[in-house]
Scaffold this active site. Structure first.
Site, mmCIF file in Angstrom:
data_model
loop_
_atom_site.group_PDB
_atom_site.id
_atom_site.type_symbol
_atom_site.label_atom_id
_atom_site.label_comp_id
_atom_site.label_asym_id
_atom_site.label_seq_id
_atom_site.Cartn_x
_atom_site.Cartn_y
_atom_site.Cartn_z
ATOM 1 N N ARG A 38 -50.918 15.760 27.326
ATOM 2 C CA ARG A 38 -51.889 16.079 28.376
ATOM 3 C C ARG A 38 -51.695 17.522 28.837
ATOM 4 N NH1 ARG A 38 -50.626 12.103 32.801
ATOM 5 N NH2 ARG A 38 -48.568 12.246 31.835
ATOM 6 N N LYS B 141 -28.900 1.578 19.355
ATOM 7 C CA LYS B 141 -27.706 2.382 19.594
ATOM 8 C C LYS B 141 -26.515 1.833 18.808
ATOM 9 C CE LYS B 141 -29.498 3.664 24.125
ATOM 10 N NZ LYS B 141 -29.596 3.239 25.541
#
Lengths: 430, 430
Positions: free
Chosen positions: B49, B207
């Site tokens: 944006r 992770k």
């Protein structure tokens, strides 16, 4: 990718740490080769007593002539685990002059002559790595100088001496006095026959100097570090600490001043709250708290000494230095560009816990409070207790400059109504 | 030493993390210059944006065309903080093809396509760093792949998701149920509107895959990680845990098998003893325990998420990658030379805490004990309690293969005298 000529390593010292380094280099040779990208070979081991049998080390590699070893010219990396200032210093500079990079575990030397050694490394385009010099196996130097290289460290607060932490932990958990706890530490091998370097804080002060230098990108020498040992901590101090919801640790504290224009480094026993992560560091373990602008609060915990843990740190550095050599590069060097002044202890802002023996008569508290006020030290809490004409007064202050606190205590000693200052201890970690 | 041409950085993504990276690059520009040896310049910022006002960022740098930015050819380092698989993956490989090194915080992408991305980095002689992908600000990737490069890691045991730790900590300290604690986490911004990735363990599993790969120098894919969420943990489980002297944490556990020939990686809630350092990790903090041959037990603790902490890790990598570029070198790359197989969950050796609702009549314990014995699972302790014809039986086992424990539970469910299995939880960290 793999080249066949091995990288040659000279090992200076083959004691508790050196023998572990040699052992792991042999038993983990294939892993080291894979991780470095080339084999590493133990090319020589300098010792003081060549006749001693050293399991797993080829006697042909053993020499008493460390100087000749570092001058050979075919050595890629010198691993210095002798300790002390000389001959370690001369051997390291000679190693650089003859083309080797250096991995050292020598905190005393780094704290005293780090700047000169780093300059020699740069002059000869070689690496000087020393993860093992502070807090044994705990990765600390590398995180500070690499992981936090894009951050601003404001504070390093740590337990960096396992011997004293063992003693203080013992006093805390068993109620033992200092001497009794020291005797047990000695019997179990946690304290040396002469424990001075540990219990008087010299060892921790050297580490504080190294940590402060790296954390603040400035030069901090051993002489810049304020140092108080922990031989005068008593069972009564632990009792006072418990009443405060605290325990007592020997802390190394490196701080950037609030205005950012100076730094301090100090080692002394201090009360810290039981809910602070450092409070639960038991036995001979080490832990270091780091506070920075962006990362916030980090803690690194692990064994701070011992042959194998220290060797782990040495070998991590050895792998890094070998990789650098293969890549024709050097790692991040010394960084002291901020050139911040190191302020004296009097400028440190902290809190005090003070126990006074006072006369049990009206007006004593008013007199004492006046002395604090005159020195600009604000009182947080006061607790009075007394019987038979004697009374005790425990004062906990707000944060104030250490010089003001010292001045306050000196003035308190002059009061007729103050029979004695039973104990003074700083309060940290809040 | 100082060169004047700045290193050019392209920032992909300018959300919570990206805006902090940009901010620190501006406010700490002089420090970064000194630490790198050359200035770094923000050369472009790719966003979705462009009309959004971004304080401190020159609007002229903002673009919606991320592809064109990474293809410019003058970019030294691309910082990818978009997250997700695409377009991040294509942008990173395009960056390598056009000569840039990459710093990424993208755990999902690294866990899924780490091998291909590392290969692309090597092919083009560039760096791929990703400290921020695991445990936010906590230095963990660098210590594992560098500090412990000379050691043999056997186990990584960690709290690597702050949202779930906040929820579990809240349940533990207040007695709240899961939904109530989740609602509070959402209200305080610790949990997202759709908390699935956190509470079902997907985030932690990504992770775990990354950590296992680095720790064991092998390839561990996201699909290799066993995963159980924590949505079914109840207040009753915490009560059971307290009776065991334990608490409950969502753990990521990566282990090397006892024979060293395989590894496992898993994420699930588990009881851990209150005196384990991970038990006292509060709120949204992360902490990772690492066990290795020589170093022993290490722990790394800190904020596992958030804009500034994650930016700290990104900037540490940025400094390292910039230094490497100036030195014409690359850092340590991917290391998967051990090529160890990843074993299924059934091969994991662990302990179980099982609560059974059973009929309150003689012989039930004997029946239950027989089932355990038939499956080769040894019982550590049993506690019976009962009233009104109903009884409960709490069984804690010794260590056994997870498959044997699962088989035991399945068989228990078949017993007429077992009315139900109230809860099953693994016990870790002992």
């Amino acid at each position: 990718m793999m080249r066949t000529r091995p990288l040659k390593v000279a090992l200076l010292g083959c004691g508790v740490v050196g023998s572990e380094v040699a052992r792991i280099m042999t038993t983990h040779a294939d892993d080291l080769t894979a991780r470095i990208g080339a084999p590493v070979e133990l090319a020589g081991v300098a010792v003081r007593r060549p006749s001693k049998v050293r399991e797993g080390i080829d006697p042909a590699l053993v020499t008493t002539d460390a100087t000749a070893l570092v001058k050979r010219g075919d050595i890629d990396v010198v691993v210095e685990v002798i300790g002390g200032i000389e001959p370690a210093r001369t051997l390291i500079t000679t190693a650089f002059e003859h083309g080797a990079s250096v991995v050292s575990a020598n905190k005393a030397l780094l704290a005293q002559d780090g700047a000169a050694l780093h300059a020699a490394a740069v002059e000869h385009g070689r690496d000087l790595y020393y993860e093992a010099a502070v807090a044994g196996a705990i990765p600390l130097i590398r995180p500070l100088r690499e992981s936090l290289a894009g951050d601003k460290v404001n504070r390093v607060l740590g337990i960096v001496n396992g011997t004293t932490n063992f003693i203080l932990d013992k006093m805390d958990t068993t109620g033992a006095g200092y001497q009794e706890a020291l005797d047990e530490a000695t019997a179990l091998g946690y304290a040396e026959a002469d424990p001075t370097a540990d219990v008087e804080g010299f060892d921790a002060a050297a580490k504080a100097a190294i940590l402060a230098g790296i954390a603040f990108h400035t030069r901090v020498r051993l002489d810049d570090v304020y140092r108080e040992g922990m031989t005068e901590v008593t069972a009564a101090d632990f009792k006072s600490a418990k009443e405060m919801g605290c325990t007592i640790k020997l802390l190394a504290i490196c701080e950037r001043a609030a205005d950012g224009e100076s730094v301090t480094a100090r080692v002394h026993p201090a009360m810290i709250p039981l809910d602070h992560p450092l409070a639960s560091v038991r036995g001979a373990y080490n832990a270091v708290f780091v506070e920075s602008d962006a990362a916030g609060q980090l803690m690194f915990y692990g064994p701070g000494a011992g042959g194998a843990p220290t060797a782990s740190a040495v070998l991590g550095d050895l792998v890094a230095v070998c990789r650098n050599r293969l890549g024709g590069a050097t790692g991040p060097g010394d960084s002291a560009y901020t050139q911040l002044p190191v302020s004296p202890m009097g400028d440190v802002v902290t809190r005090y816990h003070i126990s006074l023996d006072v006369a049990d008569k009206p007006g004593v508290l008013a007199q004492v409070a006046t002395v604090f006020a005159e020195h600009g030290v604000s009182i947080d809490t006061v607790r009075q207790s007394g019987k038979d004409g004697e009374a005790s007064l425990v004062v906990v202050t707000h944060r104030a400059a250490d010089a003001a606190l010292t001045g306050t205590v000196d003035a308190l000693r002059q009061l007729d109504t103050v029979r004695g200052v039973a104990s003074i201890m700083r309060v940290e970690g809040e």
